[in-house]
Design a protein around this motif. Sequence first.
Motif, short mmCIF file in Angstrom:
data_model
loop_
_atom_site.label_atom_id
_atom_site.label_comp_id
_atom_site.label_asym_id
_atom_site.label_seq_id
_atom_site.Cartn_x
_atom_site.Cartn_y
_atom_site.Cartn_z
N CYS A 120 0.69 -1.06 -0.30
CA CYS A 120 -0.29 0.24 0.05
C CYS A 120 0.95 1.26 -0.45
O CYS A 120 1.70 1.32 0.41
N PHE A 121 0.50 2.34 -0.73
CA PHE A 121 0.74 3.96 -0.79
C PHE A 121 -0.16 4.60 1.03
O PHE A 121 -0.80 3.59 1.33
N SER A 122 -0.36 5.71 0.58
CA SER A 122 -1.27 6.28 1.70
C SER A 122 -3.01 5.56 2.03
O SER A 122 -3.47 5.13 0.95
N ILE A 123 -2.81 5.46 3.26
CA ILE A 123 -4.48 4.61 3.14
C ILE A 123 -5.12 5.85 4.03
O ILE A 123 -4.50 6.64 5.05
N ARG A 124 -6.31 6.20 3.35
CA ARG A 124 -6.89 7.70 4.48
C ARG A 124 -8.57 7.36 5.21
O ARG A 124 -9.38 6.78 4.64
N TYR A 178 3.12 7.92 -2.29
CA TYR A 178 2.73 8.70 -1.16
C TYR A 178 1.67 10.02 -1.12
O TYR A 178 1.94 10.81 -1.68
N ASP A 179 0.70 10.55 -0.54
CA ASP A 179 0.13 11.70 -0.41
C ASP A 179 1.32 12.36 -0.24
O ASP A 179 2.03 12.39 1.09
N HIS A 203 3.98 17.03 9.61
CA HIS A 203 3.20 16.56 8.02
C HIS A 203 2.74 15.22 8.86
O HIS A 203 2.98 15.15 9.36
N TRP A 204 1.22 15.61 7.89
CA TRP A 204 0.73 14.51 8.38
C TRP A 204 -0.21 13.41 7.04
O TRP A 204 0.67 11.99 7.15
N HIS A 205 -0.46 13.78 6.48
CA HIS A 205 -0.09 13.06 4.98
C HIS A 205 -0.03 12.87 4.78
O HIS A 205 -0.38 11.11 3.79
N ASN A 206 1.09 12.73 4.60
CA ASN A 206 2.58 11.58 4.39
C ASN A 206 2.94 10.54 5.40
O ASN A 206 4.00 10.22 5.54
N SER A 207 1.92 9.54 4.71
CA SER A 207 1.71 8.34 6.03
C SER A 207 1.52 7.23 5.04
O SER A 207 0.68 7.19 4.87
N LEU A 208 1.85 6.07 5.96
CA LEU A 208 0.96 4.71 5.59
C LEU A 208 -0.22 5.20 5.90
O LEU A 208 -1.20 4.60 4.61
N LYS A 262 7.87 10.08 -1.00
CA LYS A 262 7.62 9.05 0.14
C LYS A 262 6.57 9.32 1.58
O LYS A 262 6.21 10.79 1.82
N GLY A 263 6.94 8.25 2.24
CA GLY A 263 5.75 7.79 3.56
C GLY A 263 6.58 8.01 4.59
O GLY A 263 8.01 7.59 3.94
N ASN A 264 6.91 8.96 5.61
CA ASN A 264 7.54 8.33 6.87
C ASN A 264 7.25 8.59 7.82
O ASN A 264 7.89 8.79 8.73
N LYS A 265 5.83 8.02 7.68
CA LYS A 265 5.24 7.94 9.01
C LYS A 265 4.44 6.57 8.98
O LYS A 265 3.27 6.61 7.93
#
Length: 508
Positions: free
Chosen positions: A70-74, A101-102, A119-124, A187-190
Amino acid sequence: MSRREMGLGLAAGMTALPFVAHAAKMVGIRQHGAQGDGRNIDSGAINAAIEAASRAGGGTVLIPAGRYLCFSIRLRSKVTLMFAAGAVIEAADPERHDGHYDAPEDGIDQLYQDFGHSHWHNSLIWGDDVSEVAIVGPGLIDGAGLTRDGPGARWKKQAGERPLSMRGMSEADIAQLEPAAAAMRGKGNKAIAFKNGRNIRLSGFSILKGGHFAILATGTQGLEISDLSIDTDRDGIDLDCVRDVKVERCRVNSPNDDGIVVKSSYALGRAVAAENILIRACAVSGYDMGSMLDGTLQTTQQIAPDRDRVTGRIKLGTESNGGYRNVRIEDCTFTRCRGLALETVDGGVMEDIIVRGLTMREVTTAPLFLRVGDRRRGPEGTGIGAIRRVSISDVHATGIDHRFPASIAGLPESPIEDVTLTDIDLTYLGGGTAEDTVRRPAELADAYPEPSMFGVLPAWALWVRHAKGLHIDGFAARTQSADARPPFVIENAPGLRVERTSLWSVRR
């Protein structure tokens, strides 16, 4: 939803849902096209299932056994994600997989806190202003494709930005840990991030390699985290500007950064206190990353990225603009990691803190570290913070690095006030020299707070400077090898009371 998915939901136990109303609508991710083969990207299908549950007024999204790349799950309000046994959500790698990622949000002033906090949107998995949300069940979040890196704050005062232990690092070394913001696009960092959430429950699953933060909750109220196992490459659980939070029965292994940490940063654009927080029956450690979850408990890594010994630990700080109120930490264990740290250096007030029932083994810096500093990373007018009304009791620590006694270090203009130490039992490795006894550490008011900031201290059991109304009632300490320093060095401590001490050091 297939009968098989319904069966998985029933096996997971509908009565165990944190929000019972979410049982009314069950949505299977395979119904929306998820493959679970570890090759196809499944975040689109999972997001479609979440939207379906949300449109129905709320529900439960079932994640059956399989590996979902997965990339970002909202996340959406009134939705529970329920893992079945054997379910894995794996963070995709944008350098290897088709997608990204977002994007990190625009308009966030990253002046007084780093990129990860801003930031929060750049997360899994992320939720922005969501309520009645849960992630539960015996699954795994594998952050294989996340990065642990990110830029630091744009505030670039010479002192206080980084630990003094990093002074010898080159600009190239720093750049590897703190790349430019442009390098973070896609990229995702969380692993999991919440901003301004309400009534959130996280329970039962594991996180491996969670990126900069395995869990970041900012401005969140009514958060409960229980029975998680987190084995990660940077921070474990970060609670920033939160209220009414409970963290129970969690295991967090984080050799490179803090395990469970409470902060009150400027990420929301204003100073917000972290308050009404309970951390209970948790275990933090600094074993080699991944070796807690696989049970091998490896000890190869000795040094963290800040060039001190491995981290782990429970901490209040370093970001401390809004301060801390009504925090309880009880019945927790620390193993092969740094000890408890209570720090305010950015103008916030820390008050009404209760700590009791800590057991520590192989403590890599000080077992207890209380610090008021004058970094003032904040807007114009930020003042000096304060620590007052702290009770620490029933602490047993062994294998403590001899260089760092328990420390209470205020400032002349802001002494730490009304601290009570009761039934403290500490065993140090020993090894201090006669030369160490004459050390007089500088105030270092604007330095980044870490037990190592003052170097080897002139006492082996307890070092106190600038503390008012300190009460010690039951303090036992010993060394395992010879130590030439006195057990206590206490300076500028009006109102000091000491009762029931037992101090013993091996003779040379």
